[in-house]
Design a protein around this motif. Structure first.
Motif, PDB file in Angstrom:
ATOM      1  N   LYS A 126      21.893  41.607  32.472  1.00 38.27           N
ATOM      2  CA  LYS A 126      23.087  42.238  31.900  1.00 38.27           C
ATOM      3  C   LYS A 126      22.687  43.499  31.152  1.00 38.27           C
ATOM      4  N   ILE A 127      22.650  44.651  31.831  1.00 33.34           N
ATOM      5  CA  ILE A 127      22.306  45.926  31.219  1.00 33.34           C
ATOM      6  C   ILE A 127      23.360  46.953  31.622  1.00 33.34           C
ATOM      7  N   ASN A 128      24.347  47.136  30.752  1.00 29.61           N
ATOM      8  CA  ASN A 128      25.395  48.146  30.971  1.00 29.61           C
ATOM      9  C   ASN A 128      26.047  48.037  32.346  1.00 29.61           C
ATOM     10  N   LYS A 129      26.173  46.847  32.834  1.00 27.61           N
ATOM     11  CA  LYS A 129      26.807  46.671  34.135  1.00 27.61           C
ATOM     12  C   LYS A 129      28.318  46.735  33.986  1.00 27.61           C
ATOM     13  N   LYS A 130      28.966  47.442  34.881  1.00 31.49           N
ATOM     14  CA  LYS A 130      30.425  47.459  34.950  1.00 31.49           C
ATOM     15  C   LYS A 130      30.839  46.511  36.073  1.00 31.49           C
ATOM     16  N   ILE A 131      31.589  45.495  35.703  1.00 33.97           N
ATOM     17  CA  ILE A 131      31.911  44.413  36.631  1.00 33.97           C
ATOM     18  C   ILE A 131      33.290  44.637  37.240  1.00 33.97           C
ATOM     19  N   CYS A 132      33.376  44.434  38.543  1.00 31.06           N
ATOM     20  CA  CYS A 132      34.650  44.406  39.256  1.00 31.06           C
ATOM     21  C   CYS A 132      34.796  43.026  39.885  1.00 31.06           C
ATOM     22  N   VAL A 133      35.799  42.295  39.432  1.00 31.63           N
ATOM     23  CA  VAL A 133      36.091  40.971  39.976  1.00 31.63           C
ATOM     24  C   VAL A 133      37.131  41.120  41.080  1.00 31.63           C
ATOM     25  N   ILE A 134      36.865  40.505  42.217  1.00 33.73           N
ATOM     26  CA  ILE A 134      37.815  40.546  43.329  1.00 33.73           C
ATOM     27  C   ILE A 134      38.092  39.121  43.785  1.00 33.73           C
ATOM     28  N   THR A 135      39.320  38.658  43.587  1.00 36.70           N
ATOM     29  CA  THR A 135      39.684  37.353  44.131  1.00 36.70           C
ATOM     30  C   THR A 135      40.078  37.543  45.595  1.00 36.70           C
ATOM     31  N   GLY A 136      39.776  36.543  46.418  1.00 36.39           N
ATOM     32  CA  GLY A 136      40.039  36.697  47.844  1.00 36.39           C
ATOM     33  C   GLY A 136      39.125  37.737  48.472  1.00 36.39           C
ATOM     34  N   GLY A 137      37.931  37.890  47.903  1.00 37.20           N
ATOM     35  CA  GLY A 137      37.038  38.951  48.352  1.00 37.20           C
ATOM     36  C   GLY A 137      36.155  38.607  49.529  1.00 37.20           C
ATOM     37  N   SER A 138      36.356  37.446  50.136  1.00 39.68           N
ATOM     38  CA  SER A 138      35.439  37.017  51.194  1.00 39.68           C
ATOM     39  C   SER A 138      35.843  37.489  52.591  1.00 39.68           C
ATOM     40  N   SER A 139      37.051  38.047  52.734  1.00 36.88           N
ATOM     41  CA  SER A 139      37.478  38.502  54.060  1.00 36.88           C
ATOM     42  C   SER A 139      38.645  39.476  53.925  1.00 36.88           C
ATOM     43  N   GLY A 140      39.038  40.066  55.040  1.00 33.67           N
ATOM     44  CA  GLY A 140      40.231  40.888  55.111  1.00 33.67           C
ATOM     45  C   GLY A 140      40.272  42.019  54.102  1.00 33.67           C
ATOM     46  N   ILE A 141      41.417  42.194  53.458  1.00 32.95           N
ATOM     47  CA  ILE A 141      41.622  43.273  52.498  1.00 32.95           C
ATOM     48  C   ILE A 141      40.646  43.150  51.328  1.00 32.95           C
ATOM     49  N   GLY A 142      40.418  41.920  50.863  1.00 32.34           N
ATOM     50  CA  GLY A 142      39.517  41.723  49.734  1.00 32.34           C
ATOM     51  C   GLY A 142      38.105  42.184  50.027  1.00 32.34           C
ATOM     52  N   LEU A 143      37.597  41.866  51.206  1.00 30.80           N
ATOM     53  CA  LEU A 143      36.242  42.270  51.569  1.00 30.80           C
ATOM     54  C   LEU A 143      36.158  43.782  51.768  1.00 30.80           C
ATOM     55  N   ALA A 144      37.153  44.360  52.420  1.00 29.83           N
ATOM     56  CA  ALA A 144      37.166  45.816  52.594  1.00 29.83           C
ATOM     57  C   ALA A 144      37.172  46.514  51.237  1.00 29.83           C
ATOM     58  N   THR A 145      37.908  45.954  50.293  1.00 27.82           N
ATOM     59  CA  THR A 145      37.957  46.527  48.949  1.00 27.82           C
ATOM     60  C   THR A 145      36.621  46.358  48.239  1.00 27.82           C
ATOM     61  N   ALA A 146      35.957  45.230  48.457  1.00 28.59           N
ATOM     62  CA  ALA A 146      34.647  45.006  47.848  1.00 28.59           C
ATOM     63  C   ALA A 146      33.654  46.085  48.277  1.00 28.59           C
ATOM     64  N   PHE A 147      33.657  46.445  49.542  1.00 28.66           N
ATOM     65  CA  PHE A 147      32.773  47.523  50.006  1.00 28.66           C
ATOM     66  C   PHE A 147      33.079  48.814  49.249  1.00 28.66           C
ATOM     67  N   ARG A 148      34.352  49.131  49.114  1.00 32.25           N
ATOM     68  CA  ARG A 148      34.758  50.356  48.414  1.00 32.25           C
ATOM     69  C   ARG A 148      34.284  50.357  46.962  1.00 32.25           C
ATOM     70  N   MET A 149      34.532  49.250  46.270  1.00 29.29           N
ATOM     71  CA  MET A 149      34.202  49.186  44.846  1.00 29.29           C
ATOM     72  C   MET A 149      32.692  49.123  44.623  1.00 29.29           C
ATOM     73  N   GLY A 150      31.985  48.443  45.517  1.00 36.96           N
ATOM     74  CA  GLY A 150      30.535  48.399  45.410  1.00 36.96           C
ATOM     75  C   GLY A 150      29.914  49.767  45.586  1.00 36.96           C
ATOM     76  N   ARG A 151      30.453  50.548  46.508  1.00 38.77           N
ATOM     77  CA  ARG A 151      29.936  51.903  46.732  1.00 38.77           C
ATOM     78  C   ARG A 151      30.222  52.823  45.552  1.00 38.77           C
ATOM     79  N   LYS A 152      31.197  52.447  44.727  1.00 42.93           N
ATOM     80  CA  LYS A 152      31.503  53.234  43.530  1.00 42.93           C
ATOM     81  C   LYS A 152      30.602  52.848  42.356  1.00 42.93           C
ATOM     82  N   GLY A 153      29.711  51.900  42.574  1.00 46.45           N
ATOM     83  CA  GLY A 153      28.729  51.559  41.557  1.00 46.45           C
ATOM     84  C   GLY A 153      29.032  50.331  40.734  1.00 46.45           C
ATOM     85  N   TYR A 154      30.107  49.610  41.053  1.00 47.60           N
ATOM     86  CA  TYR A 154      30.430  48.408  40.305  1.00 47.60           C
ATOM     87  C   TYR A 154      29.580  47.234  40.783  1.00 47.60           C
TER      88      TYR A 154
END
Length: 278
Positions: free
Chosen positions: A3-31
């Motif tokens: 835990k060092i200055n991490k910015k967390i993005c929680v995504i429910t339903g993130g294992s497929s479909g819209i949630g997974l596509a969004t996870a890729f987007r948010m991960g690439r933004k550094g979350y």
């Protein structure tokens, strides 16, 4: 994870479909991503795909209809760093359970997410709920609006009254009605909650998808095909298109956007769509 200055993005339903596509987007933004879902096998596959891009991600099994489960998920996310964004994309379609299960997952589950993350979302953060085009298609007169305030004061009474309204309908209509009513509630609840969260410097809004090419959408493909004739854009939406919207509205630069619903349906509602059979 350290835990060092991490910015967390929680995504429910993130294992497929819209949630997974969004996870890729948010991960690439550094979350640092926390994916919450009910099915471990699907989560494992999603985690593996995200890690292939060297994105920082972890999973947390969570049943959003269960208050204790949601509390544990929120505490886990907080243990990893500063919880900046919660994208509540999980939900149950009419093909995934009976009316009460749908109401518990979609309506009560949204209340659980809000109450669990209210104390811990960081100032400048954002919570985005997910509704459904059915909320716009279904006549408002069937909505049990008088029950909605109970979501903030008595969850058990809230659920009872929501289910009671659905049970007034013929059995074959109940799952679909529970879905539409629960998703209408999500829009109204996000608008109401904007003031509460705003006092802590956090934004709340909802996004309403139309018909998208996802595993959940596949369950409803026949119904979706009937609605496409109303669309301005004559095709199903692609998950990454609405993932871009989730990423955009949750960005801190959108700091004045709160208390609203954003409809992303290819122009279906604007094209005059009505409930099938209506």
């Amino acid at each position: 994870m350290e835990k060092i200055n991490k910015k967390i993005c929680v995504i429910t339903g993130g294992s497929s479909g819209i949630g997974l596509a969004t996870a890729f987007r948010m991960g690439r933004k550094g979350y640092t991503l926390v994916l919450a879902a009910r099915t471990p096998a699907k989560m494992e596959k999603a985690i593996a795909r995200l890690k292939e891009e060297q994105l920082e991600v972890t999973a947390c099994r969570c049943d959003i209809s269960d208050w204790e489960s949601v509390q544990k998920m929120a505490a886990y996310a907080q243990s990893l760093g500063e919880v900046s964004i919660v994208l509540h994309i999980a939900g149950m379609s009419p093909h995934m359970g009976n009316a009460e299960a749908i109401m518990r997952g979609n309506a009560l589950g949204t209340v659980h997410i809000h109450d669990a993350f209210y104390p811990i979302l960081a100032r400048g953060g954002c919570l985005v709920d997910t509704s459904s085009m059915s909320a716009y298609l279904t006549p408002e007169f069937i909505m049990p609006k008088k029950a909605f305030p109970l979501a903030s004061t008595d969850r058990d009474a809230f659920l009872r009254k929501m289910v009671a309204r659905v049970n007034l309908l013929p059995p074959k209509s109940r799952a679909g009605a529970a879905y539409a009513i629960s998703k209408y509630f999500v829009i109204q609840y996000a608008k109401k909650e904007a003031a509460r969260f705003g006092k802590r410097g956090v934004r709340v809004l909802s996004i309403t998808p139309g018909n998208f090419d996802t595993p959940m959408g596949e369950l409803e493909k026949e119904e979706a095909a009937n609605y496409l004739r109303y669309n301005a854009i004559q095709r199903l939406g692609r998950p990454d298109e609405i993932a871009a919207l989730f990423a955009a509205v949750s960005d801190p630069e959108m700091g004045y956007l709160t208390g609203c619903d954003i409809l992303c349906d290819g122009g279906c509602i604007a094209g005059g769509a009505k409930a099938l059979g209506g």
